[in-house]
Design a protein around this motif. Structure first.
Motif, PDB file in Angstrom:
ATOM      1  N   THR A   1       0.843  -1.126   0.182  1.00 18.12           N
ATOM      2  CA  THR A   1       0.188  -0.032  -0.130  1.00 18.12           C
ATOM      3  C   THR A   1       0.956   1.233   0.088  1.00 18.12           C
ATOM      4  N   ILE A   2       1.909   1.276   0.951  1.00 15.89           N
ATOM      5  CA  ILE A   2       2.743   2.411   0.932  1.00 15.89           C
ATOM      6  C   ILE A   2       3.315   2.806  -0.462  1.00 15.89           C
ATOM      7  N   ILE A   3       3.954   1.556  -1.061  1.00 16.07           N
ATOM      8  CA  ILE A   3       4.453   1.890  -2.560  1.00 16.07           C
ATOM      9  C   ILE A   3       3.273   2.297  -3.634  1.00 16.07           C
ATOM     10  N   GLY A   4       2.242   1.703  -3.484  1.00 17.74           N
ATOM     11  CA  GLY A   4       0.993   2.152  -4.381  1.00 17.74           C
ATOM     12  C   GLY A   4       0.787   3.579  -4.202  1.00 17.74           C
ATOM     13  N   ARG A   5       0.551   3.974  -2.842  1.00 22.33           N
ATOM     14  CA  ARG A   5       0.325   5.409  -2.555  1.00 22.33           C
ATOM     15  C   ARG A   5       1.545   6.441  -3.228  1.00 22.33           C
ATOM     16  N   GLU A   6       2.945   5.959  -3.009  1.00 19.90           N
ATOM     17  CA  GLU A   6       3.694   6.616  -3.600  1.00 19.90           C
ATOM     18  C   GLU A   6       3.759   6.882  -5.051  1.00 19.90           C
ATOM     19  N   LEU A   7       3.300   5.861  -5.670  1.00 14.17           N
ATOM     20  CA  LEU A   7       3.286   5.737  -7.019  1.00 14.17           C
ATOM     21  C   LEU A   7       2.110   6.690  -7.450  1.00 14.17           C
ATOM     22  N   LEU A   8       1.079   6.942  -6.805  1.00 16.05           N
ATOM     23  CA  LEU A   8      -0.095   7.746  -7.055  1.00 16.05           C
ATOM     24  C   LEU A   8       0.359   9.122  -6.873  1.00 16.05           C
ATOM     25  N   ASN A   9       1.199   9.309  -5.792  1.00 17.95           N
ATOM     26  CA  ASN A   9       1.739  10.854  -5.743  1.00 17.95           C
ATOM     27  C   ASN A   9       2.708  11.149  -6.664  1.00 17.95           C
ATOM     28  N   LEU A  10       3.126  10.308  -7.499  1.00 14.05           N
ATOM     29  CA  LEU A  10       3.681  10.916  -8.656  1.00 14.05           C
ATOM     30  C   LEU A  10       2.926  11.540  -9.804  1.00 14.05           C
ATOM     31  N   LEU A  11       1.819  11.165  -9.638  1.00 15.20           N
ATOM     32  CA  LEU A  11       0.679  11.829 -10.612  1.00 15.20           C
ATOM     33  C   LEU A  11      -0.331  12.783  -9.910  1.00 15.20           C
ATOM     34  N   GLY A  12       0.104  13.476  -8.758  1.00 13.70           N
ATOM     35  CA  GLY A  12      -0.434  14.353  -7.999  1.00 13.70           C
ATOM     36  C   GLY A  12      -1.683  13.811  -7.392  1.00 13.70           C
ATOM     37  N   LEU A  13      -1.895  12.340  -7.246  1.00 20.00           N
ATOM     38  CA  LEU A  13      -3.081  11.792  -6.594  1.00 20.00           C
ATOM     39  C   LEU A  13      -2.800  11.446  -5.309  1.00 20.00           C
ATOM     40  N   ASN A  14      -3.342  12.430  -4.468  1.00 15.93           N
ATOM     41  CA  ASN A  14      -3.373  12.067  -2.861  1.00 15.93           C
ATOM     42  C   ASN A  14      -4.797  12.504  -2.434  1.00 15.93           C
TER      43      ASN A  14
END
Length: 549
Positions: A188-201
């Motif tokens: 989950t941590i990695i998944g969220r980190e990848l989403l942050n690369l697209l500004g998706l938080n």
């Protein structure tokens, strides 16, 4: 809460039967009100230095993604597979045995198969198979990728990631039962980190972290306001005890720096826990010359950076140690928090440690050396207080808590992230006469999450929170019915913030407290008046008639 059905009605609607008509890959994403948090504020994203800050709405089709978003995700995933060996192993070794499936509180509370830890991980693992394994590449090209659980990254997949990785509280209960030791929270941590690369938080994470960058705490409390709030508590404590405590702020050369989550300064019932710290420190100062300081700059123990990326986690963790260095203290005493302790015990050493400029923590009162904190130089206040009690250093009137029948909720991160299991119970049993454990498969390492951790404690996802907290509430209901339990104790600021609403929904007869509120109620301060009320202003046992008069 007003939008939710009554608790018994909600409970009767939960359906754990898998969908019959479609497989999980063919079940479309349905982002539903009450089950997600609002998108992050662009200003907060900018403050964090994350890319693609923009307004966007999860309910709209167009998420305003950059044109090359699939390439960004692919390269980001590749980089993390190379950087984190554990993540690569977690991608490869799962045999989909399903041992974790019914261990997740969100699956138990929603019945949604994609909330099974194994399936939530498959959301990411399926893209990994498609893009990074030989079999996946070959079979995907031939149109048979689905046969081995591989699929390409599409907009629907991305939306699934965002929806379900923010329906995981990273509590790691599933990991306790995984025969291969897969830590699904790390996925989950990695998944969220990848989403942050697209500004998706989500905003409940991005804005607290941005606040922490600006003011030193998640709530955005400025240094002078932080001091003012504690001084309000000084007045309240004097009214209750007749004793005026005198907290120290930013004292250079103090023995110990105390850091706790800012949530305890801001909202009930955490404020009573904060008053408990202040009362304990005053007692120790009067009796033993205890020298502790608060900081108005490192005024946050929590670390919402942990829910964003490794880099933001590292930065928020570092500020505590930089403040300890600036003040020249010997070591750090940490308050009742959840994820702060997981970051310190599992990540701090490799991110910012070892903190060799600090001393190995030794209690100035008992002489106890906290060898478990030899590297981090940071001691949990439950350990500290338990040690004081063990050495007979506190003057306690346990009867003051006799109106309470207490049970203890093991907060996920102190329990599974640092093994803090016995110290809080030892403290409670020495300041309360009535303590009852919840069922064995719901406590200690197997504890159930509050349902609102990892940044999900927002107001707009209340259905998700009540669903995720159902297993914990169910265990509380058991001891309430069996023993008359009316107080749920915990050692986490998020728990103190979210469990009252959970109890109100599922078990309204039970209230919530922090550990040091109970300690302070029982602690006899030198020179105090005959107390008539506890820290909440409620009559103490035996004083009800006098108070009514």
């Amino acid at each position: 809460m007003s939008d939710l059905p009554k608790s018994d009605e909600y409970f009767s609607q939960i359906d754990h039967k898998p969908p019959k008509l479609t497989g999980w890959m063919d079940t479309p994403i349905n982002i539903r009100k009450g089950m997600y948090c609002y998108a992050s504020n662009p200003k907060s994203v900018e403050t964090l230095g994350l890319p693609y800050a923009r307004p966007w709405n999860p309910l709209e089709d167009d998420w305003q993604l950059p044109e090359n978003w699939q390439q960004i995700i692919h390269e980001g995933l590749k980089e993390r597979l190379e950087r984190f060996r554990s993540f690569k192993i977690f991608m490869d070794i799962c045999v989909r045995c399903g041992a974790c499936a019914d261990k997740c509180h969100f699956f138990l509370g929603t019945g949604d198969p994609k909330n099974m830890p194994v399936l939530r991980a498959e959301l990411l693992r399926s893209v990994y198979r498609n893009d990074f394994t030989a079999a996946g590449k070959i079979l995907a090209k031939a149109g048979f990728g689905k046969q081995i659980g591989a699929r390409p990254m599409t907009l629907d997949v991305l939306k699934e990631w965002w929806y379900y990785f923010f329906q995981c509280t990273e509590c790691r209960r599933c990991s306790v039962f995984c025969p291969y030791g897969i830590d699904t929270a790390e996925i989950t941590i990695i998944g969220r980190e990848l989403l942050n690369l697209l500004g998706l938080n989500i905003d409940w994470i991005a804005t607290p972290v941005a606040n922490c960058y600006r003011t030193g705490n998640h709530l955005g409390i400025q240094p002078h306001a932080f001091k003012d709030m504690l001084e309000f508590f000084v007045d309240d404590i004097e009214e209750i005890t007749g004793v005026r405590v005198d907290p120290q702020f930013n004292k250079k050369g103090a023995d110990i720096l105390f850091i706790t989550p800012s949530g305890d300064v801001f909202a009930d019932p955490g404020t009573y826990t904060c008053m408990g710290y202040m009362i304990l420190f005053h007692f120790l100062k009067e009796k033993y010359g205890f020298d502790v300081t608060w900081s108005t700059y490192a005024s946050e123990g929590g670390n919402f950076g942990f829910f964003t990326s490794h880099e933001t986690m590292k930065r928020l963790n570092a500020k505590m140690y930089l403040e300890a260095k600036r003040l020249g203290v010997k070591w750090i005493l940490g308050g009742e928090c959840g994820h702060m302790w997981r970051v310190i015990n599992q990540y701090m050493d490799t991110m910012n440690g070892p903190a060799d400029f600090l001393e190995e923590p030794v209690s100035p009162i008992t002489g106890t050396k906290f060898e478990n904190a030899k590297s981090t130089k940071m001691v949990h206040i439950a350990e500290f207080t338990a040690d004081l009690i063990k050495h007979g250093k506190l003057d306690l009137d346990v009867r003051r808590n006799d109106h309470l029948k207490v049970t203890f909720h093991d907060s996920c991160n102190p329990a599974r992230g640092m093994g803090l299991l016995d110290e809080p119970r030892y403290v409670i049993k020495n300041v309360c006469n009535h303590f009852y454990e919840m069922p064995a498969n719901t406590i200690r390492e197997q504890t159930f999450c509050c349902g609102s951790g990892a940044g999900l404690n927002a107001g707009e996802d209340m259905e998700l929170r009540m669903a995720g907290g159902l297993p914990r509430a169910n265990a509380v209901k058991h001891v309430h019915k069996k023993h008359g339990v009316n107080m749920l104790a915990c050692v986490c600021a998020i728990d103190r913030a979210v469990l009252p609403a959970l109890m109100e929904y599922w078990v309204p007869e039970v209230d919530v407290t922090g550990l040091h509120e109970l300690v302070a109620n029982a602690l006899i301060l030198p020179g105090e008046n005959d107390r008539e009320t506890d820290l909440r202003g409620e009559p103490l046992p035996g004083t009800e008639d006098d108070t009514n008069e």
